[in-house]
Design a protein around this motif. Structure first.
Motif, PDB file in Angstrom:
ATOM      1  N   GLU A 182      46.175 139.286   5.375  1.00 50.60           N
ATOM      2  CA  GLU A 182      45.278 137.872   4.567  1.00 50.60           C
ATOM      3  C   GLU A 182      44.445 137.692   5.399  1.00 50.60           C
ATOM      4  O   GLU A 182      44.727 137.422   6.629  1.00 50.60           O
ATOM      5  N   SER A 183      43.357 137.124   5.007  1.00 53.30           N
ATOM      6  CA  SER A 183      42.008 136.680   5.475  1.00 53.30           C
ATOM      7  C   SER A 183      41.639 137.666   6.775  1.00 53.30           C
ATOM      8  O   SER A 183      41.143 136.705   7.823  1.00 53.30           O
ATOM      9  N   ASP A 185      39.316 139.129   9.233  1.00 51.07           N
ATOM     10  CA  ASP A 185      38.041 138.765   9.632  1.00 51.07           C
ATOM     11  C   ASP A 185      37.487 139.869  10.320  1.00 51.07           C
ATOM     12  O   ASP A 185      37.950 140.000  11.469  1.00 51.07           O
TER      13      ASP A 185
END
Length: 227
Positions: A182-183, A185
């Motif tokens: 999740e997320s 980066d």
């Protein structure tokens, strides 16, 4: 003993001096899995960037079962012909697969890559009819961030991968579509926009761990401190 085989590209093999997400997942399973397990595969080395070859054993912590089937610059195209013999020889029970970026970047389009996924699954099942597989989609990377046409191919492949999993999943030999971290980066979780740093290793390990816990009751949900 439960025998896991990590299968992947440069993000899975790792390079000299790294822990790798394989190590992070092993540490997690040591704490959370209730029975004996190990990692298996025909290879153990890391990639040595200076030598431009998988010749290094300089793990940040080498004290874990380092076996795998991963290669710098290899994809579904390369692994499909190898997986049957690897599964037979090393008696794998669970395949943890992270592939696709190399295929889309250099060799095959989304549709061709998805066909190689199906070939991979067929060869693995021919070798071990009850084998389980957890498949990670292509996760965010710097090329997709900079190249809209490549990003479209990644998105298309991930849709086709989900369809292949839905089509091919069966009770005796289940296949999981692993949810991407999740997320994730590319600036915080990688050292170059593609390859995971320590934080990224934890997040990839956590993606596999969470999927196996939710679907199969293996281990538990991931806590970075265990890896």
């Amino acid at each position: 003993m439960l025998r896991f085989m990590p299968v992947g590209d440069s993000m899975t093999i790792g390079s000299a001096g790294e822990h790798t997400w394989r190590y992070r997942l092993w540490r997690h399973l040591c704490v959370t899995h209730g029975g004996p397990f190990t990692f298996v595969g025909p290879r153990e080395a890391l990639y040595d960037k200076a030598a431009d070859a998988a010749t290094s054993y300089a793990y940040a912590d080498p004290d874990f079962p380092r076996a795998h089937l991963a290669g710098w610059g290899e994809g579904w195209l390369h692994m499909a012909p190898l997986i049957g013999e690897a599964v037979r020889a090393h008696r794998a029970d669970v395949l943890l697969v992270s592939l696709g970026l190399i295929d889309l970047g250099f060799y095959t389009n989304a549709e061709q890559t998805a066909e190689n996924v199906r070939a991979f699954v067929a060869c693995a099942r021919e070798a071990a009819p009850r084998i389980r597989m957890a498949l990670l989609p292509v996760i965010p990377n710097i090329r997709a961030a900079a190249d809209a046409s490549f990003a479209e191919q990644v998105d298309r492949f991930n849709v086709l991968l989900a369809k292949a999993v839905a089509d091919l999943d069966e009770p005796r030999a289940p296949i999981l579509l692993v949810s991407p971290p999740e997320s994730y980066d590319i600036h915080a979780d990688t050292y170059d926009g593609t390859h995971p740093n320590a934080r990224g290793e934890h997040r990839i390990a956590g993606a596999f761990a969470g999927a196996m816990w939710e679907a199969w009751g293996i281990g538990h949900s991931y806590a970075a401190g265990t890896g």
